[in-house]
Design a protein around this motif. Structure first.
Motif, PDB file in Angstrom:
ATOM      1  N   PRO A  15      11.758  61.123 -49.187  1.00 16.77           N
ATOM      2  CA  PRO A  15      12.988  60.831 -50.411  1.00 16.77           C
ATOM      3  C   PRO A  15      13.310  62.555 -50.679  1.00 16.77           C
ATOM      4  CG  PRO A  15      10.436  61.410 -50.239  1.00 16.77           C
ATOM      5  CD  PRO A  15      11.250  61.668 -48.911  1.00 16.77           C
ATOM      6  N   ALA A  16      14.269  62.365 -51.649  1.00 16.27           N
ATOM      7  CA  ALA A  16      14.700  63.404 -52.435  1.00 16.27           C
ATOM      8  C   ALA A  16      14.676  64.418 -52.682  1.00 16.27           C
ATOM      9  CB  ALA A  16      15.086  62.348 -53.737  1.00 16.27           C
ATOM     10  N   GLY A  39      22.922  62.842 -45.376  1.00 12.39           N
ATOM     11  CA  GLY A  39      23.026  63.046 -46.797  1.00 12.39           C
ATOM     12  C   GLY A  39      24.149  64.228 -46.705  1.00 12.39           C
ATOM     13  N   ALA A  40      24.444  64.944 -46.262  1.00  8.06           N
ATOM     14  CA  ALA A  40      26.045  65.839 -46.555  1.00  8.06           C
ATOM     15  C   ALA A  40      27.306  64.218 -46.234  1.00  8.06           C
ATOM     16  CB  ALA A  40      26.189  66.930 -45.501  1.00  8.06           C
ATOM     17  N   TYR A  42      26.731  61.241 -47.022  1.00  7.91           N
ATOM     18  CA  TYR A  42      26.987  60.266 -47.454  1.00  7.91           C
ATOM     19  C   TYR A  42      27.352  60.622 -49.073  1.00  7.91           C
ATOM     20  CZ  TYR A  42      24.599  56.850 -45.222  1.00  7.91           C
ATOM     21  OH  TYR A  42      24.412  55.684 -43.733  1.00  7.91           O
ATOM     22  N   ARG A  43      26.528  62.692 -48.766  1.00  6.02           N
ATOM     23  CA  ARG A  43      28.002  63.108 -50.094  1.00  6.02           C
ATOM     24  C   ARG A  43      28.694  63.320 -49.970  1.00  6.02           C
ATOM     25  NH1 ARG A  43      24.439  65.486 -53.764  1.00  6.02           N
ATOM     26  NH2 ARG A  43      21.647  65.742 -52.693  1.00  6.02           N
ATOM     27  N   ARG A  94      26.722  68.809 -53.274  1.00  6.25           N
ATOM     28  CA  ARG A  94      25.735  69.096 -54.136  1.00  6.25           C
ATOM     29  C   ARG A  94      25.771  68.809 -55.934  1.00  6.25           C
ATOM     30  NH1 ARG A  94      22.806  68.016 -49.819  1.00  6.25           N
ATOM     31  NH2 ARG A  94      23.777  69.360 -48.248  1.00  6.25           N
ATOM     32  N   VAL A 102      26.044  59.024 -55.385  1.00 11.50           N
ATOM     33  CA  VAL A 102      25.974  58.607 -53.896  1.00 11.50           C
ATOM     34  C   VAL A 102      24.666  57.619 -53.635  1.00 11.50           C
ATOM     35  CG1 VAL A 102      24.148  60.803 -54.056  1.00 11.50           C
ATOM     36  CG2 VAL A 102      24.970  59.999 -52.087  1.00 11.50           C
ATOM     37  N   SER A 103      23.271  57.136 -54.292  1.00 12.47           N
ATOM     38  CA  SER A 103      22.753  56.700 -53.953  1.00 12.47           C
ATOM     39  C   SER A 103      23.199  54.780 -53.983  1.00 12.47           C
ATOM     40  CB  SER A 103      21.452  56.740 -54.219  1.00 12.47           C
ATOM     41  OG  SER A 103      21.092  57.516 -54.537  1.00 12.47           O
ATOM     42  N   ALA A 106      25.712  54.652 -50.509  1.00  9.09           N
ATOM     43  CA  ALA A 106      24.826  55.330 -49.611  1.00  9.09           C
ATOM     44  C   ALA A 106      24.231  53.492 -49.443  1.00  9.09           C
ATOM     45  CB  ALA A 106      23.731  55.509 -49.551  1.00  9.09           C
ATOM     46  N   ARG A 112      27.363  53.135 -45.012  1.00 12.20           N
ATOM     47  CA  ARG A 112      26.346  53.401 -43.869  1.00 12.20           C
ATOM     48  C   ARG A 112      26.755  53.549 -42.119  1.00 12.20           C
ATOM     49  NH1 ARG A 112      22.190  54.228 -46.639  1.00 12.20           N
ATOM     50  NH2 ARG A 112      20.922  54.987 -45.055  1.00 12.20           N
ATOM     51  N   ARG A 133      17.035  59.483 -43.953  1.00 11.73           N
ATOM     52  CA  ARG A 133      16.338  58.296 -45.054  1.00 11.73           C
ATOM     53  C   ARG A 133      15.882  57.572 -44.160  1.00 11.73           C
ATOM     54  NH1 ARG A 133      17.992  61.590 -48.561  1.00 11.73           N
ATOM     55  NH2 ARG A 133      17.604  61.288 -50.468  1.00 11.73           N
ATOM     56  N   ASP A 134      16.881  57.498 -42.921  1.00 11.56           N
ATOM     57  CA  ASP A 134      16.625  55.662 -41.694  1.00 11.56           C
ATOM     58  C   ASP A 134      17.113  56.370 -40.427  1.00 11.56           C
ATOM     59  OD1 ASP A 134      19.198  56.464 -42.287  1.00 11.56           O
ATOM     60  OD2 ASP A 134      20.117  54.717 -42.530  1.00 11.56           O
ATOM     61  N   ARG A 184      17.015  58.471 -58.235  1.00 10.53           N
ATOM     62  CA  ARG A 184      17.556  58.284 -57.317  1.00 10.53           C
ATOM     63  C   ARG A 184      16.290  57.448 -56.146  1.00 10.53           C
ATOM     64  NH1 ARG A 184      19.831  62.665 -53.952  1.00 10.53           N
ATOM     65  NH2 ARG A 184      18.880  63.837 -54.915  1.00 10.53           N
ATOM     66  N   ASP A 188      17.007  54.284 -53.891  1.00  7.37           N
ATOM     67  CA  ASP A 188      17.320  55.209 -52.282  1.00  7.37           C
ATOM     68  C   ASP A 188      15.969  54.279 -51.871  1.00  7.37           C
ATOM     69  OD1 ASP A 188      19.594  55.933 -52.272  1.00  7.37           O
ATOM     70  OD2 ASP A 188      18.164  58.518 -52.150  1.00  7.37           O
ATOM     71  N   GLN A 191      17.163  52.362 -48.160  1.00  7.45           N
ATOM     72  CA  GLN A 191      17.537  52.976 -47.036  1.00  7.45           C
ATOM     73  C   GLN A 191      16.548  53.662 -45.978  1.00  7.45           C
ATOM     74  OE1 GLN A 191      20.172  52.816 -49.427  1.00  7.45           O
ATOM     75  NE2 GLN A 191      20.319  55.188 -50.203  1.00  7.45           N
TER      76      GLN A 191
HETATM   77  O1  CDP Z   1      18.916  66.242 -50.400  1.00  6.35           O
HETATM   78  P1  CDP Z   1      18.736  65.170 -50.599  1.00  6.35           P
HETATM   79  O2  CDP Z   1      16.874  65.474 -50.150  1.00  6.35           O
HETATM   80  O3  CDP Z   1      18.894  65.278 -52.375  1.00  6.35           O
HETATM   81  O4  CDP Z   1      19.497  64.020 -50.471  1.00  6.35           O
HETATM   82  P2  CDP Z   1      21.018  64.274 -49.833  1.00  6.35           P
HETATM   83  O5  CDP Z   1      19.538  64.253 -48.287  1.00  6.35           O
HETATM   84  O6  CDP Z   1      21.181  65.084 -49.434  1.00  6.35           O
HETATM   85  O7  CDP Z   1      21.465  62.829 -49.681  1.00  6.35           O
HETATM   86  C1  CDP Z   1      21.920  62.159 -50.401  1.00  6.35           C
HETATM   87  C2  CDP Z   1      22.086  61.211 -50.696  1.00  6.35           C
HETATM   88  O8  CDP Z   1      23.036  60.191 -49.459  1.00  6.35           O
HETATM   89  C3  CDP Z   1      20.620  59.907 -50.717  1.00  6.35           C
HETATM   90  O9  CDP Z   1      20.165  60.393 -51.888  1.00  6.35           O
HETATM   91  C4  CDP Z   1      20.806  58.606 -50.412  1.00  6.35           C
HETATM   92  O10 CDP Z   1      21.474  58.022 -51.070  1.00  6.35           O
HETATM   93  C5  CDP Z   1      21.738  59.190 -49.298  1.00  6.35           C
HETATM   94  N1  CDP Z   1      21.145  59.196 -47.494  1.00  6.35           N
HETATM   95  C6  CDP Z   1      21.384  57.957 -46.776  1.00  6.35           C
HETATM   96  O11 CDP Z   1      20.979  56.726 -47.977  1.00  6.35           O
HETATM   97  N2  CDP Z   1      20.951  57.298 -45.871  1.00  6.35           N
HETATM   98  C7  CDP Z   1      20.904  58.863 -45.062  1.00  6.35           C
HETATM   99  N3  CDP Z   1      20.409  58.367 -43.682  1.00  6.35           N
HETATM  100  C8  CDP Z   1      20.639  60.087 -46.134  1.00  6.35           C
HETATM  101  C9  CDP Z   1      21.141  59.860 -46.733  1.00  6.35           C
END
Ligand code: CDP
Length: 228
Positions: A15-16, A39-40, A42-43, A94, A102-103, A106, A112, A133-134, A184, A188, A191
């Motif tokens: 998770p976040a 995640g970068a 998606y951001r 960030r 971002v959610s 995503a 995706r 996440r996945d 968040r 999420d 996913q």
């Molecule tokens: O660093 P943080 O855990 O806050 O988030 P991140 O890894 O930078 O990911 C940002 C956003 O991208 C997440 O809140 C998800 O919505 C999305 N994400 C996703 O859906 N699937 C992934 N494999 C990675 C990120």
């Protein structure tokens, strides 16, 4: 002809603010692997949408996806940094505006698919540590090592603020950030998937060094090439 050595993939999901990216970066450095932060991406695609239209209600799949064309990944040591129009966007991605949207971005299926393609391309022919996440389910179901990192929401909020503010946050600040994080996490939820064969690591009471050491030890246990 000698058989090509097997490529190792370590997938770190969770998770976040569970510390995935910083841990993945350290692990990659220790093992001499490359690090890819899904995640970068998606951001970055969310940041590209923010740049093109501040009115997020009007973003549809096609609009967001079109921003993907402006995004690149620049090699940065063992890692990759996202770029928009060839410029690094480390800080922008960030920021609160991107984090807020971002959610939802995503959850768009074509987004995706686009991210998964970028991750696979960046990962091609390297030993990698990839986080998201996945990663251990949708993108690298055959990864030799899958980790699912979790931590208590209050502790995740405290660490995220410490990183952002560069000082110890107050309880009120942590409480507010905890609310943002659990919100968040809920956005999420669909996913974020823990693979059945992932090793669950709860980092609430671990230091960063301890969690890195655990993952490095687990990686050594699955890599039989005796390279590290
Ligand atoms: O660093 P943080 O855990 O806050 O988030 P991140 O890894 O930078 O990911 C940002 C956003 O991208 C997440 O809140 C998800 O919505 C999305 N994400 C996703 O859906 N699937 C992934 N494999 C990675 C990120």
């Amino acid at each position: 002809m000698a058989k090509a050595p097997e490529r190792i993939v370590i997938a770190i999901d969770g998770p976040a603010a569970s510390g995935k990216s910083s841990t993945a970066q350290w692990v990659a450095k220790r093992l001499g692997f490359n690090h890819v932060d899904s995640g970068a991406l998606y951001r970055a695609i969310t940041a590209a949408a923010v740049r093109r239209s501040a009115d997020a209600d009007r973003w549809d799949d096609a609009f967001v996806l079109a921003g993907g064309k402006s995004i690149g990944l620049e090699p940065d040591g063992h890692s990759f940094a996202p770029t928009i129009d060839s410029k690094r966007v480390d800080e922008q991605i960030r920021g609160p505006e991107v984090t807020k949207h971002v959610s939802r971005v995503a959850r768009m299926k074509p987004v995706r698919e686009w991210v998964n393609q970028q991750v696979r391309a960046a990962a091609a022919s390297f030993d990698i540590v990839v986080d998201g996440r996945d990663m251990g389910t949708a993108v690298f179901p055959d990864a030799q090592l899958k980790i699912f990192l979790v931590a208590d929401p209050w502790e995740r909020a405290r660490r995220r603020l410490l990183q952002q503010l560069g000082r110890s946050p107050t309880d009120d600040e942590i409480a507010e950030e905890t609310q943002r994080l659990v919100h968040r996490d809920a956005g999420d939820a669909t996913q974020t998937v823990q693979a059945p064969d992932a090793v669950l690591i709860d980092t609430t009471y671990l230091t960063q060094e301890e969690q890195v050491e655990r993952i490095v030890a687990l990686a050594r246990a699955v890599d039989h090439r005796d390279e590290f």
